[in-house]
Motif scaffolding. Structure first.
Motif, PDB file in Angstrom:
ATOM      1  N   GLN A  72       0.857  -1.145  -0.017  1.00  0.00           N
ATOM      2  CA  GLN A  72      -0.058   0.066  -0.177  1.00  0.00           C
ATOM      3  C   GLN A  72       1.179   1.059   0.123  1.00  0.00           C
ATOM      4  O   GLN A  72       0.228   2.482   0.210  1.00  0.00           O
ATOM      5  CB  GLN A  72      -0.992   0.085   1.165  1.00  0.00           C
ATOM      6  CG  GLN A  72      -1.958  -1.145   1.338  1.00  0.00           C
ATOM      7  CD  GLN A  72      -2.635  -1.081   2.432  1.00  0.00           C
ATOM      8  OE1 GLN A  72      -3.213  -0.142   2.956  1.00  0.00           O
ATOM      9  NE2 GLN A  72      -2.915  -2.335   3.184  1.00  0.00           N
ATOM     10  N   LYS A  73       2.190   1.125   0.031  1.00  0.00           N
ATOM     11  CA  LYS A  73       2.847   2.315  -0.193  1.00  0.00           C
ATOM     12  C   LYS A  73       4.354   2.070  -0.631  1.00  0.00           C
ATOM     13  O   LYS A  73       4.808   1.032  -0.276  1.00  0.00           O
ATOM     14  CB  LYS A  73       3.256   3.088   1.159  1.00  0.00           C
ATOM     15  CG  LYS A  73       4.103   4.436   1.408  1.00  0.00           C
ATOM     16  CD  LYS A  73       3.894   4.775   2.864  1.00  0.00           C
ATOM     17  CE  LYS A  73       4.390   6.056   2.876  1.00  0.00           C
ATOM     18  NZ  LYS A  73       4.189   6.697   4.194  1.00  0.00           N
ATOM     19  N   VAL A  75       8.290   3.337  -0.647  1.00  0.00           N
ATOM     20  CA  VAL A  75       9.313   4.420   0.068  1.00  0.00           C
ATOM     21  C   VAL A  75      10.455   4.437  -0.769  1.00  0.00           C
ATOM     22  O   VAL A  75      11.112   3.516  -1.418  1.00  0.00           O
ATOM     23  CB  VAL A  75       9.416   3.685   1.458  1.00  0.00           C
ATOM     24  CG1 VAL A  75      10.625   4.454   2.147  1.00  0.00           C
ATOM     25  CG2 VAL A  75       8.045   3.525   2.333  1.00  0.00           C
ATOM     26  N   THR A 292       1.127  -1.134   9.181  1.00  0.00           N
ATOM     27  CA  THR A 292       0.826   0.647   9.338  1.00  0.00           C
ATOM     28  C   THR A 292       1.697   1.394   8.215  1.00  0.00           C
ATOM     29  O   THR A 292       2.336   2.190   8.785  1.00  0.00           O
ATOM     30  CB  THR A 292       0.848   0.961  10.709  1.00  0.00           C
ATOM     31  OG1 THR A 292       2.331   0.730  11.104  1.00  0.00           O
ATOM     32  CG2 THR A 292       0.076   0.137  11.535  1.00  0.00           C
ATOM     33  N   PRO A 293       1.430   1.148   7.074  1.00  0.00           N
ATOM     34  CA  PRO A 293       2.293   1.991   5.980  1.00  0.00           C
ATOM     35  C   PRO A 293       2.188   3.373   6.195  1.00  0.00           C
ATOM     36  O   PRO A 293       3.364   4.007   5.923  1.00  0.00           O
ATOM     37  CB  PRO A 293       1.879   1.559   4.672  1.00  0.00           C
ATOM     38  CG  PRO A 293       0.508   1.101   4.826  1.00  0.00           C
ATOM     39  CD  PRO A 293       0.571   0.387   6.457  1.00  0.00           C
ATOM     40  N   TRP A 294       1.299   4.299   6.728  1.00  0.00           N
ATOM     41  CA  TRP A 294       1.180   5.496   7.003  1.00  0.00           C
ATOM     42  C   TRP A 294       2.089   5.875   7.876  1.00  0.00           C
ATOM     43  O   TRP A 294       2.452   7.221   7.945  1.00  0.00           O
ATOM     44  CB  TRP A 294      -0.228   6.077   7.137  1.00  0.00           C
ATOM     45  CG  TRP A 294      -0.738   5.210   8.390  1.00  0.00           C
ATOM     46  CD1 TRP A 294      -0.778   5.653  10.047  1.00  0.00           C
ATOM     47  CD2 TRP A 294      -1.572   4.004   8.579  1.00  0.00           C
ATOM     48  NE1 TRP A 294      -1.228   4.756  10.685  1.00  0.00           N
ATOM     49  CE2 TRP A 294      -1.513   3.933  10.107  1.00  0.00           C
ATOM     50  CE3 TRP A 294      -1.806   3.048   7.719  1.00  0.00           C
ATOM     51  CZ2 TRP A 294      -2.461   2.782  10.555  1.00  0.00           C
ATOM     52  CZ3 TRP A 294      -2.499   1.939   8.198  1.00  0.00           C
ATOM     53  CH2 TRP A 294      -2.908   1.811   9.623  1.00  0.00           C
ATOM     54  N   LEU A 295       2.849   5.343   8.460  1.00  0.00           N
ATOM     55  CA  LEU A 295       3.872   5.615   9.705  1.00  0.00           C
ATOM     56  C   LEU A 295       5.153   5.659   9.423  1.00  0.00           C
ATOM     57  O   LEU A 295       6.029   6.185   9.901  1.00  0.00           O
ATOM     58  CB  LEU A 295       3.580   4.605  10.819  1.00  0.00           C
ATOM     59  CG  LEU A 295       2.504   4.708  11.723  1.00  0.00           C
ATOM     60  CD1 LEU A 295       2.492   3.482  12.742  1.00  0.00           C
ATOM     61  CD2 LEU A 295       2.257   6.036  12.456  1.00  0.00           C
ATOM     62  N   GLN A 298       7.982   8.780   3.558  1.00  0.00           N
ATOM     63  CA  GLN A 298       7.863   8.760   2.348  1.00  0.00           C
ATOM     64  C   GLN A 298       9.685   8.540   1.679  1.00  0.00           C
ATOM     65  O   GLN A 298       9.793   7.991   0.612  1.00  0.00           O
ATOM     66  CB  GLN A 298       7.269   9.925   1.482  1.00  0.00           C
ATOM     67  CG  GLN A 298       7.084   9.688  -0.117  1.00  0.00           C
ATOM     68  CD  GLN A 298       5.848   8.686   0.115  1.00  0.00           C
ATOM     69  OE1 GLN A 298       4.743   8.965   0.693  1.00  0.00           O
ATOM     70  NE2 GLN A 298       5.929   7.632  -0.998  1.00  0.00           N
TER      71      GLN A 298
END
Length: 308
Positions: A72-73, A75, A292-295, A298
């Motif tokens: 979902q992310k 980096v 918890t990819p939002w943590l 980027q």
């Protein structure tokens, strides 16, 4: 002093070169009939030039960053030192010429199944499945499997792409004149995950190679025999890369030679904290990335060989 080095990989050749330069009588035994490791991505930080400045002419491409594609992310990791793409077998052959110029003797096609006799010191640089480590009845490091394949497409971009898996990752490395895809994972999962990934991406690779990748520091307490490089399990916990860690260990050995017990003590003091810390950071990063990819930030920057 007569020295036997078992294994003509990068660490064995480097040690043979440097010890022979000091005037010791060095014999390097290699089970294969030719020099040059094939199953390796050949992605080394610029630190390689500190050990082997002449390797600069082998550079095929330069890597400045990596993209980690979590479900979902994505980096972006910026490296503090560029990674240099080289062919590992050519690097081995280059160092072999330096060892031979200093009159180190390299014996090819010679398997070691017992402790070599007639030598004052013996150094095991015989890889993940070290025979000398087995003979000394030392524990084996943990093993993962690395698989790589190539496609004949030019790519000189300066970033690698990675796709984390449960206990490793898949990768894409632009090698200049071709592209490499690969995986490092637990032995029982690596092949199936790699084939599934290639099928989903509609990629057909050629020149497939594989190798076991050890991880976990192993030391010999025999004052006559030392382990170095993959034989000692010295690879980065997060990437499996072992060349720079092996050469750092080789320099620690050279600094303390011929006191192998002092070498073991200093190598343990240097590497164990880095192994523990990097394992913790890797587990934390994977947990956040999958759960918890939002943590996760980027973008962030890491030290190319030691994370900090």
């Amino acid at each position: 002093m007569k020295i036997a080095i078992v294994g003509a990989g990068i660490c064995g050749l480097y040690l043979g070169w440097k010890l022979s330069e000091r005037g010791f009588e060095v014999t390097i035994f290699e089970k294969n009939r030719k020099i040059g490791k094939q199953a390796c991505s050949g992605l080394f930080s610029q630190r390689i030039l500190n050990f082997i400045p002449e390797s600069k002419r082998l550079v095929q491409n330069q890597i400045e960053s990596a993209f980690l594609h979590f479900p979902q992310k994505t980096v972006k990791i910026k490296f503090s030192r560029k990674f240099l793409v080289m062919q590992h077998d050519k690097l081995d052959k280059l160092v072999a010429t330096f060892a031979q110029r200093t009159r180190a003797r390299i014996v090819l096609g010679h398997s070691i199944n017992s402790i070599p006799e007639g030598f004052d010191k013996i150094i095991a640089c015989d890889g993940a499945l070290s025979q000398l480590r087995r003979i000394l009845i030392l524990k084996n490091p943990q093993m993962r499997l690395g698989i790589q394949g190539f496609i004949g497409k030019k790519d000189f971009s300066n970033s690698v792409e990675t796709w984390p898996t449960k206990d490793g990752f898949l990768w894409k490395i632009p090698r200049g004149k071709k592209i490499e895809y690969g995986i490092i994972e637990k032995i029982d999962r690596a092949k199936d995950l790699f084939e599934k990934f290639l099928k989903e991406k509609k990629i057909k690779v050629k020149e497939t190679n594989s190798a076991l990748i050890p991880q976990g520091f192993v030391a010999s307490f025999n004052p006559k025999i030392a382990l170095c490089g993959d034989a000692a399990g010295l690879t980065k916990p997060w990437s499996g890369g072992g060349v720079i860690w092996g050469l750092v260990a080789a320099d620690i050995l050279l600094k303390n030679f011929p006191d192998f017990l002092k070498y073991n003590k200093e190598a343990k003091k240097f590497f164990l904290p880095k192994i523990i810390f990097s394992k913790m950071i890797t587990k934390l990063g994977y947990f956040l990335g999958f759960n918890t990819p939002w943590l996760l930030p980027q973008n962030f920057k890491v030290e190319s060989d030691f994370l900090l």
